[in-house]
Design an enzyme around this catalytic site. Structure first.
Site: not given
Length: 164
Positions: A62, A78, A100-101, A131
């Site tokens: 992604g 992607e 947010p994290d 890989e």
């Protein structure tokens, strides 16, 4: 004419330009970036994962939505860029993840999709991927995955549609 007479005007102009630049950067970087993770399902039911070059961990393919793209286009691009696989169809929305994290690099909102895929798995982007491997749902690699992909995959396997 004395060049030093122009110096205050140049300084003022530079300061104005810097303030303008800071405002633009603040608008851009103070808002989350949108991306997508794809849970690629091969015809035999195996799930395709990539191993990221930056942290060495397994992850879902992604990336970020480019200007002018929608989520399905980003997922298709992607997936091809990272795995060489073709997106046949999006099966379902697994969730939207916005903590947010969740991404150690930036605040990003990730739209996670289950997708039917086909083709030959082959690393296309060697700067990001080291890989590619397909796993049956009951033999996924142990340990923490990159970003919050462990949670995304767990939610998928539990049949959830998550807003987090």
């Amino acid at each position: 004419m004395n060049i030093l007479a122009f110096f205050p005007a140049v300084v003022q102009s530079t300061r104005s330009l810097w303030r303008y630049g800071q405002t633009v950067l603040g608008i851009i970087f103070r808002h989350p970036i949108t991306g997508t993770s794809i849970i690629p399902i091969l015809p035999d039911g195996r799930i395709v994962l990539i191993r990221r070059r930056d942290d060495g961990q397994w992850a879902l393919p992604g990336g970020m939505v480019d200007w002018g793209e929608d989520i399905p286009t980003t997922a298709r691009r992607e997936l091809m860029e990272e795995t060489g696989l073709e997106l046949i169809g999006i099966r379902r929305l697994v969730g939207v993840y916005s903590a947010p994290d969740r991404d150690p690099r930036i605040h990003s909102i990730c739209v996670v999709l289950e997708a039917e895929v086909r083709g030959k798995m082959e690393v296309q982007d060697t700067l990001e991927v080291i890989e590619i491997q397909a796993f049956s749902p009951n033999s996924l690699p142990p340990g923490q995955m990159s970003h919050d992909h462990s949670r995304q995959l767990r939610d998928y396997l539990n049949g959830l549609t998550t807003l987090a």
